[in-house]
Design an enzyme around this catalytic site. Structure first.
Site, short mmCIF file in Angstrom:
data_model
loop_
_atom_site.label_atom_id
_atom_site.label_comp_id
_atom_site.label_asym_id
_atom_site.label_seq_id
_atom_site.Cartn_x
_atom_site.Cartn_y
_atom_site.Cartn_z
N THR A 113 0.83 -1.20 0.00
CA THR A 113 0.00 0.00 0.00
C THR A 113 0.86 1.24 0.00
O THR A 113 0.62 2.19 -0.73
CB THR A 113 -0.91 0.02 1.24
OG1 THR A 113 -1.76 -1.11 1.20
CG2 THR A 113 -1.74 1.28 1.29
N PHE B 23 0.18 10.25 3.63
CA PHE B 23 0.23 9.42 2.43
C PHE B 23 -0.12 7.98 2.75
O PHE B 23 0.33 7.43 3.75
CB PHE B 23 1.63 9.49 1.81
CG PHE B 23 1.92 8.38 0.82
CD1 PHE B 23 1.17 8.26 -0.35
CD2 PHE B 23 2.92 7.46 1.06
CE1 PHE B 23 1.42 7.24 -1.25
CE2 PHE B 23 3.19 6.44 0.15
CZ PHE B 23 2.43 6.33 -1.00
N SER B 24 -0.97 7.36 1.93
CA SER B 24 -1.29 5.94 2.00
C SER B 24 -1.89 5.60 3.37
O SER B 24 -2.95 6.11 3.71
CB SER B 24 -0.07 5.09 1.69
OG SER B 24 -0.41 3.75 1.52
N GLY B 25 -1.23 4.77 4.18
CA GLY B 25 -1.75 4.49 5.51
C GLY B 25 -1.89 5.77 6.31
O GLY B 25 -2.86 5.96 7.06
N GLY C 77 -2.39 8.58 4.84
CA GLY C 77 -3.48 9.26 4.15
C GLY C 77 -4.84 8.85 4.68
O GLY C 77 -5.77 9.66 4.74
#
Length: 632
Positions: free
Chosen positions: A27, A172-174, A176
Site C-alpha cells: 500500500t 500518504f497511504s496508511g 493518508g
C-alpha cells in the site's frame, strides 16, 4: 515491549495477518507483488536517503501519555514569528518520518515559516509500520493513535507560539487514511487536511474490511459517509476542517475510487453538493473545487492522471525566495512536475505570508499568434507573451482543451501541426504559471484549419496485438537469448546481466491501400522499473525500429533479436517514470515501413548496452498504441 505493542504485533502473527501485513507494505510502497522473473524493486528508502534528511528532525519524547505508542519528531525553522502555523505529516507503510521530508514539507516550512511535526509508527505496533487506520481503538476520539497524534499538537503548543486556528495535517497511504481520522475525531484541533492516496473516515474498522476498502473500494452514499464523521465527535457544532484530496488514477494499491468516496464524505459533512463549482487543469492534471454559497472552497480534488501509488513532487520547482526545491525523487515519490506540498500548503493558507514572497498574484498571459479568427494550415507556431513579478516558470498551450505542449523560456512558442486535426474551427489557449504556483489562462482565440489542396487528414489508433508481443533477454556473452515471460515488456539490463529488447505488433491492415501516411507515433505506458537505463551509460536513448510485417513469421522468437528492420531508429522515446508517453514522430523511413495490408511490428531497444543493472517495463495490449495520421 508494552502491552499495547504486544497486542498489535500478535494481531499479525496469523497467516491472514501476515498476508495483510504484506498488503499494507505494498500500500505504501506503490508496487504490487513482483512478477515472476522480474528484477527486485526497492521497497524502502536507502539508509543514505534517510540520513540525508534526518538531520533536520529532532525527536521529542514525553509528549503525553502516548497511548498509541508513536514516535514524534519536529522541525523548527530559523527565525520563527509569533503565532505561527503547524503542520502534522504522516508517512505511509514501511516508511519513516525522515523519509517524508523528501515530499517537500521541511523545505516549505523553511520558506513560509511554519512548524512541522513528523509522526512515526513503530513496528511493534504494526509489523509493516503502518498507522492503524482500520483499528477501532486507534481511530476514536480520546484513544489510541488518534490521541497520541493530538498530544503531539498539544506538546508543540506548550513549547512554541502556535496559532491554534492554523493547525493542519497531511499524510500518504496508511497516513493518508489516518488524516480523515484526525479531521473527524478532532475537528476542534485541525483546520484542514490533505489526503494523499488514502480514503474516507471509517472506510474500514477491521482487518478484513481494510482489504476491500483499499481495493476495489467501498461505496456508500454521501449521507452515510457523512454520518460516520458526525458520529466521531457527537454533539460537536463548530466548523469542520477543509479537505484536499490527491490520488493517482493508476493507483492499483489504493484504488482511486477512494478519492471519490472521500469527496462525497466531506462535501456532505460541509452541507454542500457533489458537483464541482470550479474545474481547471494544473500542470496537465484535473483539479476540482467544491465551494459553499460564499464561494469558499471547502473540498478540492486532484486527479493525477497516470500516476500510481505515490506522492506528487516536482524537484525542478524552487519555493519562492529560496533555493529549496519541492521534494527529491525516491521510493513512492513521483516527479510529475506538480508539487503537492506547495499546493496543499497553499490550500491551507500558508503561502501568503511568513518568510516567503507572499505572492498570490497570477501572471499575465496572452496568446499573441495566430490571431483570433485566423485561417491556418500546415505547421503553425503558437506564440504567447507572459510576465510576472516573481517570474514565469512555463507556458502551456492547448488545442480544443487538450495540452499540446509547453515552453519554459521566453519567447514562449510551440510548433503545432494543424494536420493533426480536421479542417474547421478549433479553440486555442495558453496558460502561464509563475514561480509561486499561481496561474492564469488566455482562452479567447479560435482559428479555422484549412489544409487546402489535400484531403482532410484521418487519425486512427491501433492497439498492440498482445499475442505477438514479447521481449527477449539477449545474453551479454553472445549465447542464445531467452524469451521473457512477464506480462510487462522489459527494456534494459536486469539482475541476470542480460540485455532486453521488446516487440509490439499492430494490425494496420485497416489503412486504405492508397492512403498517404503523414504522421505516426507510439504511445507506451509505464509498468515498473529500477535504476535509470537512460543514464547508463550516459546519453543512452530508447529508440524503435519498424518492420513491415513481423520480425518472424511466428510469435516472438529468440532469433528476432538480430533480424534486420525495414527502418531503424525511426523515433526516440523520452525518459518517463510513470503514466504514458508518446514517442517522437516517425521519420519518413518509418512511415513508409508501416504495413497497410497486414501487421506492423515495432522493436524497442536502447541504443547502448547498460553498464549497470537498470531496466524499464512497459505495458502491451490495450496500453500500447500506434497512432497513424493519413490522407485518403
Amino acid at each position: 515491549m508494552s502491552g499495547r505493542s504486544t497486542r498489535r504485533f500478535s494481531s499479525f502473527t496469523s497467516s491472514r495477518g501476515m498476508r495483510f501485513a504484506a498488503l499494507l507494505l505494498t500500500t505504501a510502497a506503490g508496487c504490487g507483488p513482483l512478477e515472476a522473473g522480474a528484477p527486485e524493486e526497492q521497497s524502502a528508502p536507502s539508509a543514505s536517503d534517510v540520513a540525508q534528511v534526518e538531520s533536520e528532525l529532532t525527536q521529542v519524547t514525553g509528549f503525553g501519555t502516548n497511548p498509541g505508542n508513536l514516535l514524534m519528531y519536529r522541525h523548527v525553522p530559523a527565525s520563527m514569528p509569533a503565532s505561527a502555523p503547524l503542520v502534522v505529516v504522516l508517512h505511509g507503510c514501511t516508511q519513516t518520518a525522515a523519509a517524508m521530508e523528501n515530499t517537500g514539507w521541511t523545505a516549505a516550512a523553511n520558506v513560509y515559516k511554519f512548524y512541522v511535526v513528523y509522526a512515526q509508527q513503530q513496528s511493534g505496533n504494526n509489523s509493516s509500520s503502518c498507522f492503524n487506520w482500520f483499528e477501532p481503538g486507534d481511530i476514536a476520539r480520546g484513544a489510541g493513535e488518534a490521541l497520541s497524534l493530538k498530544q503531539m499538537v498539544d506538546a508543540m503548543k506548550s513549547a512554541y507560539s502556535i496559532d491554534s486556528t492554523r493547525v493542519f495535517i497531511t499524510g500518504f497511504s496508511g497516513g493518508g487514511y489516518m488524516v480523515p481520522v484526525m479531521l473527524a475525531t478532532y475537528p476542534d484541533v485541525f483546520s484542514a487536511g490533505a489526503v494523499n492516496a488514502g480514503g474516507p473516515y471509517k472506510c474500514a474498522t477491521s482487518m478484513n474490511e481494510a482489504f476491500t476498502c483499499m481495493s476495489p473500494g467501498i461505496d456508500k452514499t454521501p449521507t452515510a459517509w457523512g454520518d460516520l464523521v458526525r458520529g466521531a465527535y457527537s454533539g460537536y457544532t463548530g466548523a469542520r476542517p477543509r479537505v484536499s484530496i490527491w490520488h493517482g488514477t493508476s493507483d492499483f494499491t489504493v484504488k482511486n475510487s477512494n478519492a471519490t468516496e472521500a469527496m462525497e464524505q466531506w462535501t456532505n459533512v460541509h452541507g454542500i453538493d457533489q458537483t464541482a463549482d470550479f474545474t481547471e487543469t494544473v500542470a496537465g492534471f484535473p483539479h476540482k473545487e467544491y465551494r459553499n454559497s460564499a464561494g469558499t472552497t471547502l473540498v478540492e480534488t486532484y486527479d493525477l492522471t497516470g500516476m500510481g501509488h505515490a506522492v506528487a513532487i516536482d524537484p525542478q520547482y524552487s519555493f519562492p525566495g529560496s533555493t529549496s526545491v519541492c521534494g527529491a525523487t525516491g521510493s513512492y515519490l513521483s516527479d510529475v512536475n506538480l508539487c503537492a506540498s506547495y499546493y496543499q500548503a497553499k490550500f491551507f493558507g500558508l503561502t501568503g505570508g511568513g518568510g516567503g514572497t507572499g505572492d498570490t498574484t497570477p501572471p499575465t498571459v496572452n496568446l499573441t499568434a495566430p490571431a483570433n479568427g485566423a485561417t491556418v494550415s500546415g505547421s503553425v507556431t503558437l506564440t504567447a507573451s507572459a510576465s510576472d513579478a516573481v517570474g514565469v516558470t512555463r507556458v502551456e498551450f492547448y488545442v480544443d482543451g487538450a495540452l499540446a505542449g509547453s515552453d519554459s523560456a521566453a519567447p514562449y512558442e510551440l510548433a503545432w501541426s494543424s494536420t493533426s486535426v480536421a479542417n474547421g474551427s478549433h479553440s486555442l489557449s495558453a496558460k502561464a504559471f509563475d514561480a509561486a504556483g499561481n496561474s492564469a489562462t488566455d482562452a479567447d482565440t479560435s482559428v479555422t484549419v484549412s489544409n487546402s489542396g489535400t484531403s482532410t487528414p484521418v487519425t486512427v489508433s491501433f492497439t498492440s496485438v498482445a499475442a505477438d508481443d514479447g521481449y527477449i533477454k539477449a545474453n551479454s556473452d553472445g549465447s542464445l537469448p531467452a524469451l521473457g515471460t512477464l506480462t510487462g515488456l522489459a527494456l534494459g539490463r536486469g539482475t541476470d546481466a542480460k540485455f532486453n529488447r521488446s516487440f509490439l505488433s499492430f494490425d494496420t491492415s485497416g489503412l486504405p491501400d492508397g492512403a498517404t501516411i503523414t504522421r505516426a507515433y507510439l504511445t507506451v505506458a509505464y509498468s515498473s522499473g529500477s535504476g535509470d537505463p537512460w543514464a547508463s551509460p550516459a546519453g543512452n536513448t530508447l529508440v524503435l525500429d519498424v518492420k513491415t510485417g513481423t520480425f518472424n513469421a511466428a510469435a516472438t522468437e529468440t532469433a528476432d533479436w538480430g533480424v534486420a528492420a525495414n527502418a531503424s531508429a525511426v523515433a526516440s522515446i523520452p525518459k518517463f517514470t510513470l503514466g504514458t508517453t508518446n514517442s517522437a514522430d516517425f521519420a519518413s523511413a518509418g512511415l513508409v515501413a508501416i504495413n497497410k495490408t497486414g501487421k506492423t511490428q515495432l522493436r524497442l531497444r536502447f541504443t547502448q548496452d547498460q553498464a549497470a543493472t537498470a531496466y524499464l517495463f512497459v505495458q502491451d495490449g490495450a496500453n500500447a498504441k500506434l497512432t497513424v495520421v493519413y490522407t485518403p
